[in-house]
Each structure stands twice: as structure tokens, then as C-alpha cells.
Design a protein around this motif. Structure first.
Motif, short mmCIF file in Angstrom:
data_model
loop_
_atom_site.label_atom_id
_atom_site.label_comp_id
_atom_site.label_asym_id
_atom_site.label_seq_id
_atom_site.Cartn_x
_atom_site.Cartn_y
_atom_site.Cartn_z
N LEU A 27 9.71 28.31 -7.85
CA LEU A 27 9.77 28.27 -9.18
C LEU A 27 10.84 27.79 -9.81
CD1 LEU A 27 8.04 31.79 -9.76
CD2 LEU A 27 6.93 29.36 -10.00
N HIS A 28 12.13 27.53 -9.14
CA HIS A 28 13.36 27.17 -9.64
C HIS A 28 13.09 25.51 -10.06
CE1 HIS A 28 15.72 30.37 -8.79
NE2 HIS A 28 15.23 30.55 -7.65
N TRP A 29 11.95 24.85 -9.79
CA TRP A 29 11.81 23.44 -10.34
C TRP A 29 11.36 23.39 -11.71
CZ3 TRP A 29 13.48 19.27 -8.10
CH2 TRP A 29 13.75 19.07 -6.93
N LEU A 30 11.12 24.62 -12.29
CA LEU A 30 10.36 24.70 -13.72
C LEU A 30 11.70 24.40 -14.62
CD1 LEU A 30 8.09 27.64 -13.55
CD2 LEU A 30 7.40 25.05 -13.61
N TRP A 31 12.93 24.43 -13.99
CA TRP A 31 14.04 24.10 -14.94
C TRP A 31 14.09 22.62 -15.02
CZ3 TRP A 31 17.23 27.41 -17.29
CH2 TRP A 31 17.21 28.68 -16.71
N LEU A 32 13.81 21.89 -14.21
CA LEU A 32 13.50 20.45 -14.58
C LEU A 32 12.59 20.27 -15.70
CD1 LEU A 32 14.04 17.57 -13.94
CD2 LEU A 32 12.35 17.43 -12.13
N THR A 33 11.50 21.06 -15.43
CA THR A 33 10.14 20.93 -16.57
C THR A 33 11.09 21.26 -18.05
OG1 THR A 33 8.73 21.53 -15.13
CG2 THR A 33 7.95 21.65 -17.58
N GLY A 34 11.81 22.22 -18.17
CA GLY A 34 12.52 22.56 -19.35
C GLY A 34 13.37 21.54 -19.74
N PHE A 35 14.02 21.10 -18.80
CA PHE A 35 15.17 20.04 -19.23
C PHE A 35 14.61 18.91 -19.64
CE2 PHE A 35 17.28 16.29 -17.94
CZ PHE A 35 18.58 16.45 -18.75
N VAL A 36 13.40 18.25 -19.11
CA VAL A 36 12.59 17.35 -19.85
C VAL A 36 12.20 17.53 -21.08
CG1 VAL A 36 10.69 15.72 -19.36
CG2 VAL A 36 12.25 16.28 -17.43
N GLY A 37 11.62 18.63 -21.40
CA GLY A 37 11.09 18.99 -22.70
C GLY A 37 12.18 19.03 -23.58
N ALA A 38 13.32 19.71 -23.39
CA ALA A 38 14.38 19.86 -24.13
C ALA A 38 15.08 18.43 -24.53
CB ALA A 38 15.52 20.76 -23.60
N ASN A 39 15.05 17.62 -23.70
CA ASN A 39 15.62 16.45 -24.06
C ASN A 39 14.52 15.56 -24.89
OD1 ASN A 39 17.49 14.38 -23.53
ND2 ASN A 39 16.39 13.18 -21.90
N LEU A 40 13.42 15.62 -24.59
CA LEU A 40 12.53 15.03 -25.59
C LEU A 40 12.68 15.63 -27.18
CD1 LEU A 40 9.30 14.90 -23.21
CD2 LEU A 40 10.60 13.08 -24.00
N VAL A 41 12.81 16.73 -27.25
CA VAL A 41 12.63 17.54 -28.34
C VAL A 41 14.30 17.03 -29.08
CG1 VAL A 41 13.55 19.70 -29.74
CG2 VAL A 41 11.51 19.54 -28.03
N GLN A 42 15.28 17.09 -28.34
CA GLN A 42 16.70 16.47 -29.07
C GLN A 42 16.61 15.02 -29.28
OE1 GLN A 42 19.65 14.67 -27.92
NE2 GLN A 42 18.48 13.77 -25.99
N ALA A 43 15.97 14.26 -28.71
CA ALA A 43 15.72 12.93 -28.85
C ALA A 43 14.99 12.55 -30.17
CB ALA A 43 14.94 12.16 -27.72
N THR A 44 14.07 13.58 -30.34
CA THR A 44 13.40 13.37 -31.90
C THR A 44 14.18 13.60 -32.84
OG1 THR A 44 12.87 15.72 -31.85
CG2 THR A 44 11.21 14.04 -31.00
#
Length: 67
Positions: A27-44
Motif C-alpha cells: 500500500l506504500h505505493w499509493l504515496w506515488l499516486t498522491g505525489f502525481v496528483g499533488a504535482n498536477l494540482v500545483q502545476a495548474t
């Protein structure tokens, strides 16, 4: 293909890949999902994305979002 479309494609693959790893490995791989999502939000908000810088250096043409 433009940078915008490639960015969406890579982000989608990363999310799917990390969810599959979370289901089948840890389940620790969900941190990667969170990082990708956070990066997409900050890019906007900022217009900065590390992948965009890399793709521009390869000579890929920017789309409307990353001129």
C-alpha cells in the motif's frame, strides 16, 4: 503529439501503475499516486512541472497549456 497530451498520458500511466503496485505489492505505493496528483494540482497554479521541462529539452512542441 504535444507536451500537454504527453503529460496527461504519463500521469495516467503513473497513477495506474502505482495503484496496481499498491494492490499487488504494498500500500506504500499509493504515496506515488498522491505525489502525481499533488504535482498536477500545483502545476495548474504555478505552471511549473518537471516533466514539461524534460519534454521541452527533447524538442517536443508545447500545447496550449505550457506555451
Amino acid at each position: 503529439m504535444t507536451i500537454d497530451r504527453m503529460l496527461i498520458r504519463v500521469a495516467g500511466f503513473m497513477v495506474l501503475f502505482s495503484v496496481l503496485l499498491a494492490v499487488f505489492h504494498s500500500l506504500h505505493w499509493l504515496w506515488l499516486t498522491g505525489f502525481v496528483g499533488a504535482n498536477l494540482v500545483q502545476a495548474t497554479f504555478t505552471g511549473f512541472c518537471p516533466l514539461v521541462k524534460i519534454l521541452k529539452k527533447t524538442g517536443m512542441k508545447p500545447g496550449a497549456a505550457f506555451d
